[in-house]
Design a protein around this motif. Structure first.
Motif, PDB file in Angstrom:
ATOM      1  N   SER A   1       1.791  12.798  -7.811  1.00  0.00           N
ATOM      2  CA  SER A   1       1.146  11.781  -7.204  1.00  0.00           C
ATOM      3  C   SER A   1       2.721  11.000  -6.354  1.00  0.00           C
ATOM      4  O   SER A   1       3.756  11.755  -7.529  1.00  0.00           O
ATOM      5  CB  SER A   1       0.334  10.894  -7.364  1.00  0.00           C
ATOM      6  N   GLU A   2       2.889  10.263  -5.476  1.00  0.00           N
ATOM      7  CA  GLU A   2       3.954  10.104  -5.297  1.00  0.00           C
ATOM      8  C   GLU A   2       4.328   8.595  -6.574  1.00  0.00           C
ATOM      9  O   GLU A   2       3.610   7.932  -6.942  1.00  0.00           O
ATOM     10  CB  GLU A   2       4.725   9.445  -3.854  1.00  0.00           C
ATOM     11  N   LYS A   3       5.698   7.341  -6.166  1.00  0.00           N
ATOM     12  CA  LYS A   3       6.018   6.650  -7.319  1.00  0.00           C
ATOM     13  C   LYS A   3       4.786   5.396  -7.021  1.00  0.00           C
ATOM     14  O   LYS A   3       4.242   4.702  -8.056  1.00  0.00           O
ATOM     15  CB  LYS A   3       6.904   5.798  -7.134  1.00  0.00           C
ATOM     16  N   ASP A   4       4.510   5.445  -5.895  1.00  0.00           N
ATOM     17  CA  ASP A   4       3.810   4.094  -4.879  1.00  0.00           C
ATOM     18  C   ASP A   4       2.068   5.138  -5.909  1.00  0.00           C
ATOM     19  O   ASP A   4       0.745   4.210  -5.277  1.00  0.00           O
ATOM     20  CB  ASP A   4       3.511   4.282  -4.528  1.00  0.00           C
TER      21      ASP A   4
ATOM     22  N   LYS B   1       0.256   7.484  -4.132  1.00  0.00           N
ATOM     23  CA  LYS B   1      -0.111   7.955  -3.082  1.00  0.00           C
ATOM     24  C   LYS B   1      -0.225   9.939  -3.419  1.00  0.00           C
ATOM     25  O   LYS B   1       0.639   9.856  -4.059  1.00  0.00           O
ATOM     26  CB  LYS B   1       0.415   8.457  -2.260  1.00  0.00           C
TER      27      LYS B   1
END
Length: 63
Positions: free
Chosen positions: A30-33, A35
């Protein structure tokens, strides 16, 4: 954007499958946010979703 997400967004199913087979880390990526691939998968056009269903059929579910 990394190659895995680019392949998901472009419904390049053979690439997605190959990347998952080579390295299982993509399953939990997943991305840092927060997603992840599912986020991008849900944003696909209906025609891409039909293509995905054909490539990855559910074993005991609707087609």
């Amino acid at each position: 954007m990394n190659g895995f997400i680019r392949a998901v967004k472009n419904a390049e199913l053979a690439v997605v499958k190959e990347m998952l087979q080579k390295d299982a880390k993509w399953i939990g990526w997943s991305e840092k946010d927060g997603k992840n691939a599912l986020h991008y998968l849900c944003g696909l056009e209906r025609t891409s979703i039909k293509q995905i269903k054909r490539a990855f059929p559910l074993r005991n579910g609707p087609k």
